[in-house]
Motif scaffolding. Structure first.
Motif, PDB file in Angstrom:
ATOM      1  N   LEU A   5      46.766 -10.981  66.050  1.00 31.95           N
ATOM      2  CA  LEU A   5      48.028 -11.731  66.053  1.00 31.95           C
ATOM      3  C   LEU A   5      48.536 -11.923  64.627  1.00 31.95           C
ATOM      4  O   LEU A   5      47.746 -11.987  63.679  1.00 31.95           O
ATOM      5  CB  LEU A   5      47.840 -13.086  66.729  1.00 31.95           C
ATOM      6  CG  LEU A   5      47.520 -13.012  68.223  1.00 31.95           C
ATOM      7  CD1 LEU A   5      47.218 -14.396  68.765  1.00 31.95           C
ATOM      8  CD2 LEU A   5      48.661 -12.382  69.007  1.00 31.95           C
ATOM      9  N   PRO A   6      49.843 -12.039  64.463  1.00 31.46           N
ATOM     10  CA  PRO A   6      50.397 -12.249  63.126  1.00 31.46           C
ATOM     11  C   PRO A   6      50.272 -13.715  62.696  1.00 31.46           C
ATOM     12  O   PRO A   6      50.062 -14.597  63.519  1.00 31.46           O
ATOM     13  CB  PRO A   6      51.868 -11.864  63.297  1.00 31.46           C
ATOM     14  CG  PRO A   6      52.170 -12.197  64.722  1.00 31.46           C
ATOM     15  CD  PRO A   6      50.894 -11.902  65.478  1.00 31.46           C
ATOM     16  N   VAL A   7      50.425 -13.927  61.405  1.00 32.33           N
ATOM     17  CA  VAL A   7      50.403 -15.263  60.814  1.00 32.33           C
ATOM     18  C   VAL A   7      51.765 -15.501  60.163  1.00 32.33           C
ATOM     19  O   VAL A   7      52.312 -14.599  59.523  1.00 32.33           O
ATOM     20  CB  VAL A   7      49.300 -15.363  59.737  1.00 32.33           C
ATOM     21  CG1 VAL A   7      49.358 -16.691  59.012  1.00 32.33           C
ATOM     22  CG2 VAL A   7      47.943 -15.134  60.361  1.00 32.33           C
ATOM     23  N   ASP A   8      52.288 -16.693  60.304  1.00 38.74           N
ATOM     24  CA  ASP A   8      53.555 -17.028  59.657  1.00 38.74           C
ATOM     25  C   ASP A   8      53.311 -18.111  58.610  1.00 38.74           C
ATOM     26  O   ASP A   8      53.234 -19.298  58.926  1.00 38.74           O
ATOM     27  CB  ASP A   8      54.595 -17.499  60.674  1.00 38.74           C
ATOM     28  CG  ASP A   8      55.987 -17.631  60.066  1.00 38.74           C
ATOM     29  OD1 ASP A   8      56.129 -17.476  58.828  1.00 38.74           O
ATOM     30  OD2 ASP A   8      56.929 -17.897  60.826  1.00 38.74           O
ATOM     31  N   ALA A   9      53.159 -17.685  57.372  1.00 37.19           N
ATOM     32  CA  ALA A   9      52.974 -18.604  56.254  1.00 37.19           C
ATOM     33  C   ALA A   9      54.077 -18.412  55.222  1.00 37.19           C
ATOM     34  O   ALA A   9      53.870 -18.623  54.034  1.00 37.19           O
ATOM     35  CB  ALA A   9      51.602 -18.422  55.634  1.00 37.19           C
ATOM     36  N   ARG A  10      55.250 -18.012  55.717  1.00 40.62           N
ATOM     37  CA  ARG A  10      56.388 -17.908  54.809  1.00 40.62           C
ATOM     38  C   ARG A  10      56.744 -19.298  54.296  1.00 40.62           C
ATOM     39  O   ARG A  10      56.479 -20.308  54.965  1.00 40.62           O
ATOM     40  CB  ARG A  10      57.589 -17.294  55.530  1.00 40.62           C
ATOM     41  CG  ARG A  10      57.349 -15.842  55.969  1.00 40.62           C
ATOM     42  CD  ARG A  10      58.451 -15.332  56.862  1.00 40.62           C
ATOM     43  NE  ARG A  10      58.460 -16.114  58.106  1.00 40.62           N
ATOM     44  CZ  ARG A  10      59.486 -16.169  58.936  1.00 40.62           C
ATOM     45  NH1 ARG A  10      60.602 -15.507  58.675  1.00 40.62           N
ATOM     46  NH2 ARG A  10      59.413 -16.882  60.046  1.00 40.62           N
ATOM     47  N   VAL A  11      57.339 -19.349  53.120  1.00 38.08           N
ATOM     48  CA  VAL A  11      57.671 -20.628  52.495  1.00 38.08           C
ATOM     49  C   VAL A  11      58.493 -21.504  53.435  1.00 38.08           C
ATOM     50  O   VAL A  11      58.211 -22.701  53.595  1.00 38.08           O
ATOM     51  CB  VAL A  11      58.406 -20.399  51.151  1.00 38.08           C
ATOM     52  CG1 VAL A  11      58.929 -21.704  50.583  1.00 38.08           C
ATOM     53  CG2 VAL A  11      57.485 -19.712  50.157  1.00 38.08           C
ATOM     54  N   SER A  12      59.491 -20.936  54.084  1.00 43.61           N
ATOM     55  CA  SER A  12      60.340 -21.737  54.980  1.00 43.61           C
ATOM     56  C   SER A  12      59.546 -22.279  56.160  1.00 43.61           C
ATOM     57  O   SER A  12      59.741 -23.425  56.580  1.00 43.61           O
ATOM     58  CB  SER A  12      61.534 -20.913  55.466  1.00 43.61           C
ATOM     59  OG  SER A  12      61.087 -19.767  56.173  1.00 43.61           O
ATOM     60  N   GLN A  58      49.089 -23.140  57.504  1.00 47.05           N
ATOM     61  CA  GLN A  58      50.303 -23.734  56.925  1.00 47.05           C
ATOM     62  C   GLN A  58      49.985 -24.948  56.067  1.00 47.05           C
ATOM     63  O   GLN A  58      50.529 -25.094  54.967  1.00 47.05           O
ATOM     64  CB  GLN A  58      51.286 -24.055  58.050  1.00 47.05           C
ATOM     65  CG  GLN A  58      51.809 -22.786  58.686  1.00 47.05           C
ATOM     66  CD  GLN A  58      52.279 -22.931  60.119  1.00 47.05           C
ATOM     67  OE1 GLN A  58      52.156 -23.983  60.736  1.00 47.05           O
ATOM     68  NE2 GLN A  58      52.813 -21.847  60.663  1.00 47.05           N
ATOM     69  N   ASP A  59      49.076 -25.808  56.519  1.00 52.36           N
ATOM     70  CA  ASP A  59      48.701 -26.956  55.689  1.00 52.36           C
ATOM     71  C   ASP A  59      47.933 -26.536  54.442  1.00 52.36           C
ATOM     72  O   ASP A  59      48.113 -27.126  53.374  1.00 52.36           O
ATOM     73  CB  ASP A  59      47.886 -27.965  56.498  1.00 52.36           C
ATOM     74  CG  ASP A  59      48.747 -28.930  57.293  1.00 52.36           C
ATOM     75  OD1 ASP A  59      49.992 -28.783  57.296  1.00 52.36           O
ATOM     76  OD2 ASP A  59      48.173 -29.834  57.924  1.00 52.36           O
ATOM     77  N   LEU A  60      47.081 -25.523  54.547  1.00 56.61           N
ATOM     78  CA  LEU A  60      46.349 -25.061  53.372  1.00 56.61           C
ATOM     79  C   LEU A  60      47.271 -24.418  52.342  1.00 56.61           C
ATOM     80  O   LEU A  60      47.081 -24.595  51.134  1.00 56.61           O
ATOM     81  CB  LEU A  60      45.235 -24.099  53.779  1.00 56.61           C
ATOM     82  CG  LEU A  60      44.028 -24.746  54.458  1.00 56.61           C
ATOM     83  CD1 LEU A  60      43.120 -23.679  55.058  1.00 56.61           C
ATOM     84  CD2 LEU A  60      43.254 -25.629  53.488  1.00 56.61           C
ATOM     85  N   VAL A  61      48.281 -23.688  52.797  1.00 56.39           N
ATOM     86  CA  VAL A  61      49.262 -23.113  51.867  1.00 56.39           C
ATOM     87  C   VAL A  61      50.024 -24.242  51.173  1.00 56.39           C
ATOM     88  O   VAL A  61      50.220 -24.220  49.951  1.00 56.39           O
ATOM     89  CB  VAL A  61      50.209 -22.130  52.581  1.00 56.39           C
ATOM     90  CG1 VAL A  61      51.384 -21.741  51.689  1.00 56.39           C
ATOM     91  CG2 VAL A  61      49.446 -20.885  53.029  1.00 56.39           C
TER      92      VAL A  61
END
Length: 161
Positions: A79-86, A28-31
């Motif tokens: 496992l899934p990753v959550d890097a959606r904009v929100s 999330q921080d890298l995005v």
């Protein structure tokens, strides 16, 4: 054929969830770093324009590559990753950039702060992953090494007394 033995995680945390716990904030921080560096790239003005403008594309590329590598590590462990904009907007530790055009000295200081916040998250992951998954820890270490270098290059533009 004998199947490879996967070491168990120490403590109560299993390896995949432990890796996700420490690496999800890194993604999330890298995005956020990737998006904010591009925003800064488009809006930098003034002294050192070309050097800062062009180097910010390097920061963008490094943040994007790091996010992809970390996200793929989490996914590889099932496992899934959550890097959606929100989600990124709600969870990132990176500070907000000033809006609009900025002089290069402001841009550099703000991007150093972006890198500092991201590096705090990455170093927490490195520490947390030590007893959980050394492979994931190595990935985080490599990303920290690159972002430390990016920070040095940007920070070198700041005139200090």
């Amino acid at each position: 054929m004998q199947q490879a033995r996967i070491p168990a995680a120490q403590g109560d945390m299993n390896r995949p969830s432990g890796v996700a716990q420490y690496l999800s904030p890194v993604v999330q921080d890298l995005v956020a770093l990737h998006v904010n560096a591009k925003q800064a790239h488009w809006h930098v003005r003034g002294a050192n324009f070309i050097g800062v403008h062009e180097f910010l594309d390097t920061v963008v590329a490094n943040a994007q590559a790091g996010a992809d590598e970390v996200a793929e590590r989490i996914v590889a462990l099932g496992l899934p990753v959550d890097a959606r904009v929100s989600t990124v907007a709600a969870r990132t530790t990176t500070p907000e950039l000033s809006p609009g055009f900025q002089q290069s000295d402001v841009t550099v200081r703000e991007m150093v702060a972006q890198l500092d916040a991201t590096l705090v998250t990455i170093y927490a992951a490195i520490e947390g992953l030590e007893d959980i998954d050394p492979v994931s820890q190595d990935i985080a270490i490599a990303i920290a090494q690159q972002l430390d270098k990016d920070r040095w290059f940007l920070h070198s533009h700041i005139a200090e007394a």
